[in-house]
Enzyme design. Structure first.
Site, short mmCIF file in Angstrom:
data_model
loop_
_atom_site.label_atom_id
_atom_site.label_comp_id
_atom_site.label_asym_id
_atom_site.label_seq_id
_atom_site.Cartn_x
_atom_site.Cartn_y
_atom_site.Cartn_z
N HIS A 65 -19.89 -52.39 71.43
CA HIS A 65 -21.22 -52.29 70.82
C HIS A 65 -22.35 -52.54 71.82
CE1 HIS A 65 -23.99 -52.23 67.33
NE2 HIS A 65 -22.96 -51.67 66.71
N HIS A 75 -21.93 -50.76 56.69
CA HIS A 75 -21.15 -51.58 57.62
C HIS A 75 -20.04 -52.34 56.91
CE1 HIS A 75 -24.91 -50.75 59.68
NE2 HIS A 75 -24.27 -50.97 60.81
N ASP A 130 -19.50 -48.90 59.71
CA ASP A 130 -19.49 -49.21 61.14
C ASP A 130 -19.07 -50.65 61.42
OD1 ASP A 130 -20.59 -46.71 61.28
OD2 ASP A 130 -22.39 -47.29 62.37
ZN ZN Z 1 -22.78 -50.64 64.94
#
Ligand code: ZN
Length: 394
Positions: free
Chosen positions: A264, A353, A210
């Protein structure tokens, strides 16, 4: 978007002029070769192989069950023997079909065989259309010549019996095609619009990353490439400017691109604000790559039914996770590894991530995670593959 010209079609006339072969019908309808009236091989993203017979034939009569062969033979260079055969076969116990690709040596000996994921369309009991990815059938890009060929079961072709043992199309020539590598243009979400994981019964796991694209995306890609593992990248719309090439690389290397909102923000309130974030991000991904994602992940995992509904309105399924090593808190590569392999199982979706902060630990952990998952018999796949979502190509 155009379908490649199909050279064999021009040869159809010749085939129709040929005198009809004497075809002694064998009591069991498909004990003789399929009498091929026409065939075509085209490409629209996927390869599309179509065979039309003059008389009905049953999928159950195909090998291995019934011993009848129905294959696409592919030649490169001389026509002495095919380099590859992609054959339609019967599925055990049913009327369904499956596709198997064979590599052949110069004498026609089978060197290897590969199951090919394919979709089939049957028409009026006489035809079949099989669609498949060239790479799945190990058909390389470039020029090929081809023939559709059928052969009766061996026992029916042994002398002195002389049923119509073989038929081919074109009957006195070859088709030609230039196969190219399909480019993904999107996917179609089906079933439940909200998922935490995939089917538990299979040995597949999806690794997801992500908050990219960012400075660490390429090191993650390097690790994935080293192990030939495909993953899914949930990207942020406002990080894409200047990194369009990175998005194209993600796709080119076989990974999946997905939507993680524009900036986000917490979108759990849903409504048009959430819808616009999702639409805008998809539009930027599409303009950078030609690919339209069908997966959305809510920032912070902050989901509501109203947000899922907005994502669905934009044709995206909302994908959360069932394994979270909290790599964003940089707990150390060893801890990230231990947390993932400690809880991942068949069908798991693992969130990690590649953006949003220092991700060296994540990049370090990924290699060890892949090795351990493989030792346990798991195969990492993209989220769309895990969930059985349809892939679209051009
Ligand atoms: Zn995120």
């Amino acid at each position: 978007m155009s379908i490649r010209p199909i050279a064999a079609v021009v040869l159809l006339g010749t085939a129709l002029l040929a005198p009809p072969a004497a075809r002694a019908r064998i009591p069991d309808g498909n004990a003789a070769a399929v009498d091929i009236g026409s065939a075509s091989l085209g490409q629209r993203g996927l390869l599309a192989f179509r065979v039309s017979a003059k008389e009905p034939w049953s999928p159950a009569s195909l090998e291995p069950r019934g011993g009848l062969r129905l294959c696409l033979q592919l030649f490169r260079g001389r026509l002495a023997s095919p380099r590859r055969e992609v054959c339609v076969r019967s599925r055990p116990g049913g009327t369904g079909m499956k596709l198997v690709s064979y590599a052949l040596d110069a004498s026609g000996k089978v060197l290897s065989r590969t199951y090919v994921p394919a979709s089939f369309v049957r028409g009026r009991q006489t035809s079949v259309l099989a669609r498949f990815l060239p790479s799945d059938a190990r058909v390389r890009s470039g020029k090929w010549r081809w023939v559709a060929a059928s052969r009766a079961p061996d026992e029916n072709c042994a002398p002195p019996a002389q049923p119509p043992c073989e038929d081919r199309f074109p009957s006195d020539g070859v088709g030609s095609i230039t196969v190219r590598t399909p480019r993904p243009r999107g996917c179609t979400a089906v079933g439940s619009p909200y998922r935490l994981n995939g089917p538990r019964g299979r040995n597949q796991i999806a690794l997801t990353f992500d908050d990219g694209p960012g400075p660490y995306t390429s090191s993650i890609l390097r690790v994935l490439g080293r192990f030939d593992v495909k993953a899914t990248f949930f990207v942020l719309g406002d990080r894409i400017a200047g990194r369009q090439g990175m998005l194209r690389r993600i796709l080119r290397e076989g990974h999946e691109l997905a939507n993680h909102s524009w900036n986000h923000a917490i979108l759990a309130a849903g409504g048009s604000g959430a819808y616009n974030q999702i639409r805008r991000t998809n539009a930027v991904i599409r303009s950078a790559t030609g690919f339209t994602p069908c997966l959305f992940r809510a920032p912070y995992g902050a989901v509501s039914w109203s947000l899922v509904a907005e994502a669905r309105r934009a044709h995206l399924a909302t994908i959360e996770w069932d394994v979270d090593p909290r790599d964003w808190a940089t707990p150390g590569a060893g801890t990230i590894f231990a947390r993932v392999v400690g809880s991942a199982r068949g069908g798991s979706i693992v969130v990690m991530h590649d953006g949003g902060g220092p991700r060296r630990q994540t990049a370090q952990a990924v290699a060890a995670i892949i090795k351990r998952l493989r030792v346990r018999g798991y195969e990492p796949v993209t989220v769309s593959q895990l969930l059985g979502f349809k892939q679209l190509y051009r």
